[in-house]
Write a protein that holds these residues in place. Structure first.
Motif, PDB file in Angstrom:
ATOM      1  N   TYR A   1     -16.176  -4.313 -46.322  1.00 39.61           N
ATOM      2  CA  TYR A   1     -16.385  -4.243 -44.873  1.00 39.61           C
ATOM      3  C   TYR A   1     -15.587  -5.333 -44.166  1.00 39.61           C
ATOM      4  O   TYR A   1     -14.811  -5.063 -43.260  1.00 39.61           O
ATOM      5  CB  TYR A   1     -17.874  -4.379 -44.546  1.00 39.61           C
ATOM      6  CG  TYR A   1     -18.170  -4.513 -43.065  1.00 39.61           C
ATOM      7  CD1 TYR A   1     -17.785  -3.526 -42.167  1.00 39.61           C
ATOM      8  CD2 TYR A   1     -18.820  -5.648 -42.576  1.00 39.61           C
ATOM      9  CE1 TYR A   1     -18.039  -3.652 -40.810  1.00 39.61           C
ATOM     10  CE2 TYR A   1     -19.081  -5.778 -41.227  1.00 39.61           C
ATOM     11  CZ  TYR A   1     -18.695  -4.778 -40.353  1.00 39.61           C
ATOM     12  OH  TYR A   1     -18.951  -4.914 -39.006  1.00 39.61           O
TER      13      TYR A   1
ATOM     14  N   VAL B   1     -23.861  -1.075 -42.368  1.00 45.04           N
ATOM     15  CA  VAL B   1     -23.701  -2.412 -42.943  1.00 45.04           C
ATOM     16  C   VAL B   1     -25.059  -3.099 -42.931  1.00 45.04           C
ATOM     17  O   VAL B   1     -25.676  -3.254 -41.867  1.00 45.04           O
ATOM     18  CB  VAL B   1     -22.669  -3.236 -42.150  1.00 45.04           C
ATOM     19  CG1 VAL B   1     -22.513  -4.615 -42.759  1.00 45.04           C
ATOM     20  CG2 VAL B   1     -21.335  -2.514 -42.108  1.00 45.04           C
TER      21      VAL B   1
ATOM     22  N   GLU C   1     -23.862  -6.371 -47.448  1.00 44.39           N
ATOM     23  CA  GLU C   1     -23.014  -7.513 -47.090  1.00 44.39           C
ATOM     24  C   GLU C   1     -23.689  -8.827 -47.463  1.00 44.39           C
ATOM     25  O   GLU C   1     -24.709  -8.839 -48.141  1.00 44.39           O
ATOM     26  CB  GLU C   1     -22.712  -7.478 -45.588  1.00 44.39           C
ATOM     27  CG  GLU C   1     -21.471  -6.676 -45.245  1.00 44.39           C
ATOM     28  CD  GLU C   1     -20.180  -7.340 -45.728  1.00 44.39           C
ATOM     29  OE1 GLU C   1     -19.865  -8.447 -45.272  1.00 44.39           O
ATOM     30  OE2 GLU C   1     -19.495  -6.739 -46.564  1.00 44.39           O
TER      31      GLU C   1
ATOM     32  N   THR D   1     -20.331   1.176 -38.921  1.00 45.76           N
ATOM     33  CA  THR D   1     -18.881   1.047 -38.854  1.00 45.76           C
ATOM     34  C   THR D   1     -18.272   2.269 -38.168  1.00 45.76           C
ATOM     35  O   THR D   1     -18.941   3.285 -37.943  1.00 45.76           O
ATOM     36  CB  THR D   1     -18.277   0.917 -40.260  1.00 45.76           C
ATOM     37  OG1 THR D   1     -18.469   2.154 -40.966  1.00 45.76           O
ATOM     38  CG2 THR D   1     -18.956  -0.208 -41.021  1.00 45.76           C
ATOM     39  N   THR D   2     -16.985   2.157 -37.862  1.00 45.10           N
ATOM     40  CA  THR D   2     -16.277   3.269 -37.226  1.00 45.10           C
ATOM     41  C   THR D   2     -16.241   4.489 -38.129  1.00 45.10           C
ATOM     42  O   THR D   2     -16.227   5.623 -37.654  1.00 45.10           O
ATOM     43  CB  THR D   2     -14.830   2.842 -36.888  1.00 45.10           C
ATOM     44  OG1 THR D   2     -14.870   1.618 -36.153  1.00 45.10           O
ATOM     45  CG2 THR D   2     -14.131   3.891 -36.054  1.00 45.10           C
ATOM     46  N   SER D   3     -16.249   4.262 -39.449  1.00 50.42           N
ATOM     47  CA  SER D   3     -16.222   5.382 -40.396  1.00 50.42           C
ATOM     48  C   SER D   3     -17.594   5.971 -40.667  1.00 50.42           C
ATOM     49  O   SER D   3     -17.722   6.909 -41.455  1.00 50.42           O
ATOM     50  CB  SER D   3     -15.597   4.916 -41.713  1.00 50.42           C
ATOM     51  OG  SER D   3     -16.345   3.846 -42.268  1.00 50.42           O
TER      52      SER D   3
ATOM     53  N   GLN E   1     -20.383   4.250 -41.834  1.00 46.25           N
ATOM     54  CA  GLN E   1     -21.160   3.576 -42.867  1.00 46.25           C
ATOM     55  C   GLN E   1     -22.082   2.539 -42.239  1.00 46.25           C
ATOM     56  O   GLN E   1     -21.757   1.950 -41.202  1.00 46.25           O
ATOM     57  CB  GLN E   1     -20.235   2.906 -43.877  1.00 46.25           C
ATOM     58  CG  GLN E   1     -19.372   3.891 -44.644  1.00 46.25           C
ATOM     59  CD  GLN E   1     -18.411   3.213 -45.586  1.00 46.25           C
ATOM     60  OE1 GLN E   1     -17.889   2.156 -45.274  1.00 46.25           O
ATOM     61  NE2 GLN E   1     -18.168   3.817 -46.737  1.00 46.25           N
TER      62      GLN E   1
ATOM     63  N   TYR F   1     -14.305  10.579 -38.103  1.00 47.06           N
ATOM     64  CA  TYR F   1     -13.415   9.561 -38.648  1.00 47.06           C
ATOM     65  C   TYR F   1     -12.047  10.090 -39.090  1.00 47.06           C
ATOM     66  O   TYR F   1     -11.028   9.423 -38.858  1.00 47.06           O
ATOM     67  CB  TYR F   1     -14.095   8.844 -39.815  1.00 47.06           C
ATOM     68  CG  TYR F   1     -13.350   7.623 -40.283  1.00 47.06           C
ATOM     69  CD1 TYR F   1     -13.106   6.563 -39.408  1.00 47.06           C
ATOM     70  CD2 TYR F   1     -12.872   7.523 -41.585  1.00 47.06           C
ATOM     71  CE1 TYR F   1     -12.418   5.438 -39.826  1.00 47.06           C
ATOM     72  CE2 TYR F   1     -12.186   6.401 -42.010  1.00 47.06           C
ATOM     73  CZ  TYR F   1     -11.958   5.366 -41.123  1.00 47.06           C
ATOM     74  OH  TYR F   1     -11.277   4.250 -41.529  1.00 47.06           O
TER      75      TYR F   1
ATOM     76  N   THR G   1     -11.511  -4.944 -34.988  1.00 47.79           N
ATOM     77  CA  THR G   1     -12.213  -3.676 -35.088  1.00 47.79           C
ATOM     78  C   THR G   1     -11.246  -2.522 -34.830  1.00 47.79           C
ATOM     79  O   THR G   1     -10.130  -2.710 -34.353  1.00 47.79           O
ATOM     80  CB  THR G   1     -13.365  -3.607 -34.077  1.00 47.79           C
ATOM     81  OG1 THR G   1     -12.810  -3.618 -32.736  1.00 47.79           O
ATOM     82  CG2 THR G   1     -14.309  -4.786 -34.236  1.00 47.79           C
ATOM     83  N   GLU G   2     -11.704  -1.316 -35.139  1.00 49.70           N
ATOM     84  CA  GLU G   2     -10.870  -0.133 -34.925  1.00 49.70           C
ATOM     85  C   GLU G   2     -10.507   0.016 -33.450  1.00 49.70           C
ATOM     86  O   GLU G   2      -9.359   0.341 -33.109  1.00 49.70           O
ATOM     87  CB  GLU G   2     -11.626   1.109 -35.408  1.00 49.70           C
ATOM     88  CG  GLU G   2     -10.772   2.352 -35.533  1.00 49.70           C
ATOM     89  CD  GLU G   2     -10.014   2.400 -36.842  1.00 49.70           C
ATOM     90  OE1 GLU G   2      -9.045   3.175 -36.921  1.00 49.70           O
ATOM     91  OE2 GLU G   2     -10.373   1.655 -37.768  1.00 49.70           O
TER      92      GLU G   2
END
Length: 495
Positions: free
Chosen positions: A323, A387, A372, A381-383, A385, A415, A445-446
């Motif tokens: 991550y 954290v 983490e 997350t952007t995908s 997932q 994504y 970040t994305e």
């Protein structure tokens, strides 16, 4: 007899300066850093010539950095490494007892210097070395009310008031501070970047050849460079790695079909990659390579622990993907054990049933969870997932999963489109400006990356010449590295 050391020279230089930056004078900065100097002073490392040499060089670089801050208010971001001395047994590296000498424990720390004011820089140094900063607050408060040093008022040039965004005596309104623009910055720094690129090209070609040779000869999947150091450090790391393999032919079998990453830590990461720190000595690398066959049982143990943790979370997939930071399998096992211990206690408690926080089996199979470090916050997350920091309470993890399940699934479906769009933006930027390379900082970040790419694409005309033939990395600040790579902020202003 007076011994002149880098620390002494640094203190003298600091005390001779009289300008003010964020209410912290040069003498106050020297006083605030006194615990730090006591921990890294080269005279305490007489039995350790390597650590002494590193500290002397780093103190000189720190001195130059602070001098620039006091002199011009601007200093190029850099990284310095120090060995701290202490008397505790929990330090990372310890020196052996020698006759008639006190045992000196040393711990290596890397300090990133990027702040443009002295107060923040001093605070960053102390916090990185785990030293107290309470005395810094009193020094700052004292400096904020300090009276004028000079006996007469100072009349600065008008450019100072414009840059510092301060009101010039006699003016009715303060001038607006002009923003740094990419176009003006490139005008000043383009030629310097090109000169450094030309000087480092032979080193870069040599590093590429070494990388290809090692991959082909030892059947490595890939060799990657994930360090803030320049291309010269990469070439040296590759050369040292090749020498180790030539001296130990048996290691060739251990690294076959593996991926090698040079970064900031040494070991085996949870993804199964070999991690070698360019700051570690080659002998430490040899120990890691020697124990590679033992990694397989450790990875199997991690899979067992992940499966057990997944059972508490509706059979969600525990992902090995990175991550933010790389993490070794030993540290990852500690995180998993901590989470499992918390969930086992919570699973057997009555509180779980009273509060109704229950996840049904197989209800989260479409979700991926990244475990983490100890400190952090729950995030998506952007995908798509999730954290999850290892220290998070089980009830909070369960609530977060239930509340964000639909959001995660939407991001998972969206994504692939975002990835395709990002590749398109990269290709378009490289083509528009004829760049040698374009990369992004891992801390962005994305959304920040896409923002920076779109700003570059929308302003092709003003930058069409000044960007050509450069190696660009989208980061958080402006700088030119020694190998000629140019760092630009993602929230840049073009003109």
């Amino acid at each position: 007899m007076k011994i002149v050391t880098p620390t002494y020279r640094l203190c003298r230089k600091l005390c001779s300066l009289t300008t003010f930056v964020r209410y912290l004078t040069a003498s106050q900065a020297s006083e605030a850093l006194r615990p730090f100097y006591f921990a890294v002073h080269p005279d305490f490392f007489g039995q350790h010539p390597k650590e002494r040499a590193v500290n002397e060089e780093s103190l000189q670089r720190l001195s130059n950095y602070l001098e620039n801050l006091y002199g011009t208010g601007i200093a190029s971001p850099t990284t310095v490494k120090f060995y701290l001395r202490g008397q505790g047994s929990n330090a990372k590296n310890t020196a052996q007892n020698t006759e008639n000498h006190v045992t000196v424990y040393t711990q290596a720390v890397t300090i990133k210097l990027f702040s443009q004011d002295v107060q923040s820089t001093v605070s960053q140094i102390l916090r990185t070395c785990h030293l107290k900063t309470d005395h810094l607050k009193s020094l700052v408060k004292k400096g904020a009310h300090r009276s004028q040093v000079y006996s007469r008022p100072i009349k600065w040039d008008h450019t100072y008031y414009a840059y510092a965004n301060k009101q010039k005596p006699g003016d009715a309104t303060p001038p607006a501070r002009s923003k740094q623009t990419l176009e003006s910055w490139l005008t000043k720094n383009r030629q310097r970047a090109l000169r450094r690129l030309e000087k480092s090209q032979l080193i870069r070609d040599d590093a590429d050849n070494l990388r290809s040779e090692l991959c082909n000869r030892y059947h490595l999947r890939d060799i990657r460079w994930e360090s803030d150091w320049n291309i010269g450090a990469f070439r040296m790391s590759l050369s040292s790695f090749r020498k180790i393999l030539e001296e130990n032919p048996s290691y060739a079998l251990y690294i076959r079909d593996k991926e090698l990453i040079f970064g900031s830590i040494t070991g085996i990461c949870k993804e199964g990659f070999i991690l070698l720190s360019n700051e570690s000595v080659p002998q430490y690398w040899s120990r890691v390579l020697e124990h590679l066959p033992n990694a397989a049982p450790q990875m199997n143990l991690l899979l067992t622990m992940e499966g057990e943790l997944s059972g508490y979370l509706g059979n969600a997939v525990i992902s090995h993907e990175k991550y933010f930071h790389r993490i070794t399998i030993e540290d990852y096992a500690i995180l998993l054990k901590k989470m499992l211990s918390s969930f086992k206690v919570y699973h057997l408690s009555r509180r779980r049933w009273k509060e109704g926080r229950v996840i049904l089996p197989n209800s989260m199979t479409d979700l991926k969870i990244i475990v983490e470090g100890i400190i952090g916050h729950l995030a998506v997350t952007t995908s798509g997932q999730l954290v999850v920091p290892a220290s998070t309470q089980p009830q909070n993890v369960i609530n977060f999963l239930v509340q964000n399940k639909e959001k995660c699934l939407q991001k998972v479906n969206n994504y692939p489109r975002l990835q395709a769009n990002r590749k398109r933006l990269f290709a378009q930027c490289i083509k528009n400006y004829n760049l040698r390379s374009l990369e992004v900082d891992v801390s962005l970040t994305e959304d920040q990356v896409n923002n920076g790419l779109n700003r570059l694409i929308d302003n092709k005309l003003p930058l069409s010449v000044s960007m050509q033939d450069l190696r660009i990395r989208i980061s958080r600040y402006y700088t030119v590295l020694r190998d000629g790579e140019v760092y630009i902020p993602w929230d840049l202003h073009i003109t």
